[in-house]
Design a protein around this motif. Structure first.
Motif, mmCIF file in Angstrom:
data_model
loop_
_atom_site.group_PDB
_atom_site.id
_atom_site.type_symbol
_atom_site.label_atom_id
_atom_site.label_comp_id
_atom_site.label_asym_id
_atom_site.label_seq_id
_atom_site.Cartn_x
_atom_site.Cartn_y
_atom_site.Cartn_z
ATOM 1 N N ASN A 88 -3.916 -1.464 12.310
ATOM 2 C CA ASN A 88 -3.762 -2.419 11.199
ATOM 3 C C ASN A 88 -3.799 -1.718 9.845
ATOM 4 O O ASN A 88 -3.076 -2.096 8.924
ATOM 5 C CB ASN A 88 -4.862 -3.486 11.252
ATOM 6 N N ILE A 89 -4.645 -0.711 9.724
ATOM 7 C CA ILE A 89 -4.742 0.036 8.457
ATOM 8 C C ILE A 89 -3.394 0.683 8.142
ATOM 9 O O ILE A 89 -2.913 0.639 7.004
ATOM 10 C CB ILE A 89 -5.860 1.105 8.541
ATOM 11 N N ALA A 90 -2.782 1.266 9.161
ATOM 12 C CA ALA A 90 -1.470 1.904 8.974
ATOM 13 C C ALA A 90 -0.399 0.866 8.669
ATOM 14 O O ALA A 90 0.454 1.074 7.799
ATOM 15 C CB ALA A 90 -1.096 2.691 10.225
ATOM 16 N N ASN A 91 -0.431 -0.265 9.367
ATOM 17 C CA ASN A 91 0.563 -1.321 9.151
ATOM 18 C C ASN A 91 0.460 -1.905 7.747
ATOM 19 O O ASN A 91 1.474 -2.130 7.073
ATOM 20 C CB ASN A 91 0.389 -2.432 10.188
ATOM 21 N N LYS A 92 -0.771 -2.166 7.294
ATOM 22 C CA LYS A 92 -0.974 -2.755 5.960
ATOM 23 C C LYS A 92 -0.527 -1.807 4.859
ATOM 24 O O LYS A 92 -0.068 -2.235 3.807
ATOM 25 C CB LYS A 92 -2.442 -3.130 5.774
ATOM 26 N N ALA A 93 -0.672 -0.510 5.113
ATOM 27 C CA ALA A 93 -0.256 0.495 4.117
ATOM 28 C C ALA A 93 1.250 0.726 4.151
ATOM 29 O O ALA A 93 1.781 1.446 3.318
ATOM 30 C CB ALA A 93 -0.987 1.805 4.368
ATOM 31 N N ASP A 94 1.934 0.097 5.134
ATOM 32 C CA ASP A 94 3.368 0.294 5.326
ATOM 33 C C ASP A 94 3.661 1.789 5.494
ATOM 34 O O ASP A 94 4.589 2.344 4.893
ATOM 35 C CB ASP A 94 4.158 -0.279 4.145
ATOM 36 N N ALA A 95 2.832 2.438 6.314
ATOM 37 C CA ALA A 95 2.956 3.886 6.521
ATOM 38 C C ALA A 95 4.270 4.232 7.200
ATOM 39 O O ALA A 95 4.794 3.467 8.004
ATOM 40 C CB ALA A 95 1.779 4.396 7.348
ATOM 41 N N ASN A 96 4.789 5.403 6.884
ATOM 42 C CA ASN A 96 6.022 5.889 7.508
ATOM 43 C C ASN A 96 5.750 6.484 8.885
ATOM 44 O O ASN A 96 6.589 6.385 9.780
ATOM 45 C CB ASN A 96 6.684 6.947 6.625
ATOM 46 N N ILE A 97 4.579 7.110 9.038
ATOM 47 C CA ILE A 97 4.189 7.652 10.343
ATOM 48 C C ILE A 97 2.686 7.473 10.539
ATOM 49 O O ILE A 97 1.921 7.378 9.579
ATOM 50 C CB ILE A 97 4.556 9.151 10.501
ATOM 51 N N PHE A 98 2.267 7.434 11.807
ATOM 52 C CA PHE A 98 0.858 7.309 12.182
ATOM 53 C C PHE A 98 0.517 8.491 13.071
ATOM 54 O O PHE A 98 1.192 8.734 14.076
ATOM 55 C CB PHE A 98 0.648 5.988 12.931
ATOM 56 N N VAL A 99 -0.525 9.249 12.685
ATOM 57 C CA VAL A 99 -0.913 10.447 13.427
ATOM 58 C C VAL A 99 -2.380 10.338 13.817
ATOM 59 O O VAL A 99 -3.261 10.339 12.948
ATOM 60 C CB VAL A 99 -0.681 11.728 12.588
ATOM 61 N N SER A 100 -2.640 10.212 15.105
ATOM 62 C CA SER A 100 -4.005 10.108 15.615
ATOM 63 C C SER A 100 -4.429 11.466 16.170
ATOM 64 O O SER A 100 -3.699 12.077 16.959
ATOM 65 C CB SER A 100 -4.070 9.028 16.706
ATOM 66 N N ILE A 101 -5.600 11.937 15.753
ATOM 67 C CA ILE A 101 -6.044 13.302 16.053
ATOM 68 C C ILE A 101 -7.234 13.287 17.018
ATOM 69 O O ILE A 101 -8.234 12.617 16.767
ATOM 70 C CB ILE A 101 -6.394 14.045 14.752
ATOM 71 N N HIS A 102 -7.103 14.042 18.122
ATOM 72 C CA HIS A 102 -8.125 14.039 19.173
ATOM 73 C C HIS A 102 -8.324 15.435 19.756
ATOM 74 O O HIS A 102 -7.534 16.350 19.510
ATOM 75 C CB HIS A 102 -7.727 13.089 20.302
ATOM 76 N N CYS A 103 -9.385 15.567 20.553
ATOM 77 C CA CYS A 103 -9.613 16.769 21.355
ATOM 78 C C CYS A 103 -9.506 16.369 22.821
ATOM 79 O O CYS A 103 -9.939 15.282 23.210
ATOM 80 C CB CYS A 103 -11.003 17.343 21.111
#
Length: 396
Positions: A88-103
């Motif tokens: 939702n945070i990414a959608n509300k910001a109208d982001a161009n890309i979403f990058v989730s970082i994990h190990c």
């Protein structure tokens, strides 16, 4: 009176220009996996939630140095954020890309290397296991049964019910994931486990090209120590930032492409299509296939006439969308845009706007499409009727 009118006109132009320049911002949503009471994987004293946050903040700092890049974070401190809220945070910001970082983590302590996931169903057992492990975090959320419509991270049936709504963004997601893996190889000499598909819930509700990066195995003593070191995090953050900047330049860059200097390392044309493998500069690393979703082919199968190609050897089009449904190419179905083309690829129909041999004209068409509301549209290129990367087309 005339002076007042002139002043008003100047202010109006200034405000309009400001609004236009803001709309041209490339927005990146960075998601540091886990947080607070959700520690993620913990091995040999290394804690995933701390490593992901440190790397995400470093990536953001590097990106914010570049002009035209805005960064939004799902978290900037040790806090717990619901998976659906991260999207939702990414959608509300109208982001161009979403990058989730994990190990990553594995019972086998020798497992090592990086891999980047795009949203999708997979029959691969290890891919599904990785998704189940990350999705299990929803059980820490309040009312997760209602929020995720009865989804059970332990149930294969639940995973199967995750509807693939990412058709529009799959190609772009694979391209971004491929660039990330390439930069890991080229800059860090890191083992690549490839680009894969899996039904990650954190990606499911983000309506944009989106990827989940497994930077390395925290369960591997050597790699875990590297992930938890300042030097290791700096290198990974730089590689991720460079990949994002490369993606932005290829699909959203303004002005003409800058010619690369001989001393610069050239971006390799690795689009990570389903049958591609990753080729490292020092060693050949075979990458598992990236299989597109097993979608039912439309019945009866409709014959789609291929759109006319430009007479030039190289041509550019703007890809607007991709769908499993056949849509009539009338302007009313595409927000008034005409010159709509459609091509079938497996069970998907891909819709494009325009057809030109001039890259500057293609960028103008892209701006026009974005102004109409196709914010995730991007330029694609063809050489002798065969799809190639934009960079390859510009080398003509």
């Amino acid at each position: 009176m005339k002076t007042a009118t002139l002043v008003k006109w100047i202010i109006l132009v200034f405000v309009s220009n400001m609004a236009f320049s803001q709309s041209q911002k490339f927005i990146v949503a960075l998601d540091a996996g886990h947080g607070d009471h959700d520690y993620g994987a913990v091995y040999n004293g290394h804690i995933e939630k701390n490593i992901t946050l440190a790397v995400a903040l470093k990536v953001g700092k590097l990106l914010e140095k570049g002009s035209g890049i805005e960064v939004v974070y799902t978290r900037k401190s040790d806090q717990f954020i619901d998976l659906i809220e991260r999207a939702n945070i990414a959608n509300k910001a109208d982001a161009n890309i979403f990058v989730s970082i994990h190990c990553n983590a594995n019972k086998n302590p020798a497992a090592d290397g990086s891999e980047t996931y795009v949203m999708g169903m997979s029959k691969n057992a290890s891919n599904l296991e990785a998704a189940k492990r990350e999705n299990a975090v929803i059980t820490l959320e309040k009312d997760y049964n209602q929020k995720y419509e009865g989804y059970d991270p332990k149930s294969p049936e639940s995973i199967g019910r995750v509807i693939i709504s990412q058709e529009l963004y799959l190609d772009q997601s694979i391209t971004l994931a491929g660039k990330i893996q390439n930069h890991f190889i080229d800059e860090l000499d890191k083992k690549s486990r490839g680009v894969k598909q899996a039904p990650y819930m954190v990606l499911h509700k983000a309506y944009m090209p989106r990827v989940l990066i497994e930077m390395g195995f925290i369960s591997n003593q050597t790699e875990g120590a590297k992930l938890d070191s300042e030097e290791g995090q700096d290198g990974i953050a730089q590689a991720i930032a460079n990949a994002i900047i490369s993606y932005k330049k290829e699909y959203f860059g303004n002005g003409k492409e800058e010619a690369e200097k001989p001393s610069q390392k050239m971006e390799k044309d690795k689009s990570y299509k389903p049958t591609d493998s990753v080729t490292a500069p020092k060693a050949v690393v075979k990458t598992p296939e990236v299989k597109k979703p097993d979608l039912k082919k439309p019945e009866p199968k409709e014959v789609v006439k291929p759109e006319p190609e430009a007479t030039a050897e190289v041509s550019f089009k703007v890809q607007l969308s991709a769908s499993g449904k056949k849509i009539d190419t009338t302007p009313s179905n595409f927000k008034g845009l005409s010159s709509i083309g459609v091509a079938s690829e497996g069970a998907l129909y891909k819709y494009t706007y325009g057809n030109t041999s001039n890259y500057d004209e293609a960028k103008r068409l892209l701006a026009e499409a974005k102004a109409k509301g196709y914010t995730s549209a991007f330029v694609i290129a063809f050489k002798n009727g065969k799809k190639v990367s934009v960079q390859e087309a510009l080398k003509r």
